[in-house]
Design an enzyme around this catalytic site. Structure first.
Site, PDB file in Angstrom:
ATOM      1  N   SER A   9      65.332  39.192 -29.688  1.00  0.00           N
ATOM      2  CA  SER A   9      66.900  39.334 -28.880  1.00  0.00           C
ATOM      3  C   SER A   9      67.658  38.713 -27.749  1.00  0.00           C
ATOM      4  CB  SER A   9      67.445  40.273 -29.402  1.00  0.00           C
ATOM      5  OG  SER A   9      67.707  40.376 -30.680  1.00  0.00           O
TER       6      SER A   9
ATOM      7  N   LYS B 104      69.759  35.290 -27.539  1.00  0.00           N
ATOM      8  CA  LYS B 104      70.936  35.304 -27.827  1.00  0.00           C
ATOM      9  C   LYS B 104      71.894  35.053 -26.504  1.00  0.00           C
ATOM     10  CE  LYS B 104      69.860  38.635 -31.847  1.00  0.00           C
ATOM     11  NZ  LYS B 104      70.571  40.102 -32.251  1.00  0.00           N
TER      12      LYS B 104
ATOM     13  N   TYR C 233      66.464  28.936 -34.807  1.00  0.00           N
ATOM     14  CA  TYR C 233      67.003  30.922 -34.770  1.00  0.00           C
ATOM     15  C   TYR C 233      65.632  31.696 -34.669  1.00  0.00           C
ATOM     16  CZ  TYR C 233      68.409  35.812 -34.619  1.00  0.00           C
ATOM     17  OH  TYR C 233      68.414  36.978 -34.933  1.00  0.00           O
TER      18      TYR C 233
ATOM     19  N   TYR D 250      72.870  46.605 -28.476  1.00  0.00           N
ATOM     20  CA  TYR D 250      72.984  46.894 -29.198  1.00  0.00           C
ATOM     21  C   TYR D 250      74.102  48.353 -29.901  1.00  0.00           C
ATOM     22  CZ  TYR D 250      68.624  44.468 -30.553  1.00  0.00           C
ATOM     23  OH  TYR D 250      67.570  42.888 -29.927  1.00  0.00           O
TER      24      TYR D 250
ATOM     25  N   VAL E 256      63.673  43.196 -29.574  1.00  0.00           N
ATOM     26  CA  VAL E 256      62.590  43.808 -29.856  1.00  0.00           C
ATOM     27  C   VAL E 256      61.115  43.893 -30.161  1.00  0.00           C
ATOM     28  CG1 VAL E 256      63.708  44.153 -32.565  1.00  0.00           C
ATOM     29  CG2 VAL E 256      62.205  42.781 -32.420  1.00  0.00           C
TER      30      VAL E 256
END
Length: 305
Positions: A61, A64, A189, A241, A259
């Site tokens: 992540s 992103k 992705y 998060y 993660v």
């Protein structure tokens, strides 16, 4: 600095027992729960490392942040934010609930999976191959590492087990937030999440964001200043998060976790930090990584607030 890193890292190791390696992507289970590493690159290009700093892991992540910057470079910002929101969700990163319950049905922000899938769909290119090449080259440029590659074992593992992301993507397509081929968007992705890095790569990305998009070695502008500001703001409000608020209070550094166990942190005009510790808490953040950043923030007075 070397002594500080040794002390901070040693102190963080005891916390690895409180976390678990991500298992919902089978390939990620292979990580060693006890690994902890750190790299700091300051604005003078001094590099400090400690622990398992050169261990390879997938960016997950953290990607992103980079893809958001790319989407904002490829499109007018008002168009990007007509497709994805700017507010923290307060929900887990893989939650699907608000895609149905929000009045707009728009993902809350680009740091949750649904929002990130949207920003990935906004990358320009005449073909899937061109989009992938542009994406990978941008990652390499920000990390100053031409050898960055996609870990295809992790990519295949993510693709085979990515049904929740697939469900999100088709909902987003149905509601007009994604155009084009859904499977092509998902493929890109999954590949962006599977790029393999180490803490030095993350620290380099962090310092390039800390310098507002200017390469500290060459002076080349890699990201527009306004875009680097937006990206760091999202890192503060949404980067950890649904633990972002507590992290901001305790640490006060723009950061983004993944993660795979990595966290990138960017202290404006000061330093970039890359940490690695695959033992995760229940919210998907590195247990040791959070402790390292909190400790460094206190010792070096890095809190931006």
């Amino acid at each position: 600095m070397k002594n500080i890193l040794k002390e901070v890292l040693e102190e963080s190791k005891k916390y690895t027992e409180e976390g678990n390696v991500a298992s919902y992507i089978p390939e990620l289970k292979k990580a060693n729960r006890d690994d902890v590493g750190i790299c700091i690159i300051d604005r003078y290009n001094n590099i400090y490392t400690e622990g398992n700093y050169s261990t390879k892991f997938t960016i997950q992540s953290i990607s992103k942040v980079i893809v958001l910057a790319m989407a904002l470079m490829d499109n007018d910002w008002s168009y990007v934010f007509s497709k994805v929101g700017m507010e923290p969700s307060g929900d887990p990163f893989n939650s699907i609930m608000k895609l149905e319950t929000n009045d707009t049905k728009r993902p809350n922000n680009p740091m949750i999976n649904a929002g990130a899938i949207v920003t990935t769909s906004l990358i320009k290119g005449d073909s899937a191959e061109e989009k992938e090449a542009r994406m990978l080259n941008f990652f390499r440029k920000l990390a100053k590492n031409d050898s960055l590659q996609i870990n295809y074992d992790v990519y295949k593992s993510e693709k085979l087990t990515g049904d929740r992301n697939r469900a999100m993507a088709y909902l987003l397509k149905n509601d007009g937030f994604i155009t084009g081929d859904v499977e092509e968007v998902l493929d890109l992705y999954f590949k962006q999440c599977s790029i393999e890095v180490d803490t030095v790569d993350l620290a380099r990305i962090g310092i390039n964001l800390a310098s507002y998009g200017v390469d500290i070695e060459t002076g080349e502008r890699l990201i527009r200043k306004d875009i680097s500001r937006m990206v760091k703001t999202f890192m503060v409000t949404c980067g950890m998060y649904d633990a972002s608020g507590e992290f901001a209070i305790r640490t006060g550094i723009p950061a983004k976790s993944g993660v795979g166990g990595g966290i990138v942190a960017s202290v404006p005009n000061t330093m970039g930090i890359g940490v690695y510790g695959p033992a995760l808490d229940k919210k998907g953040n590195s247990v040791a990584g959070i402790k390292i950043l909190e400790d460094l923030s206190n010792r070096l007075e890095l809190n931006i607030f």
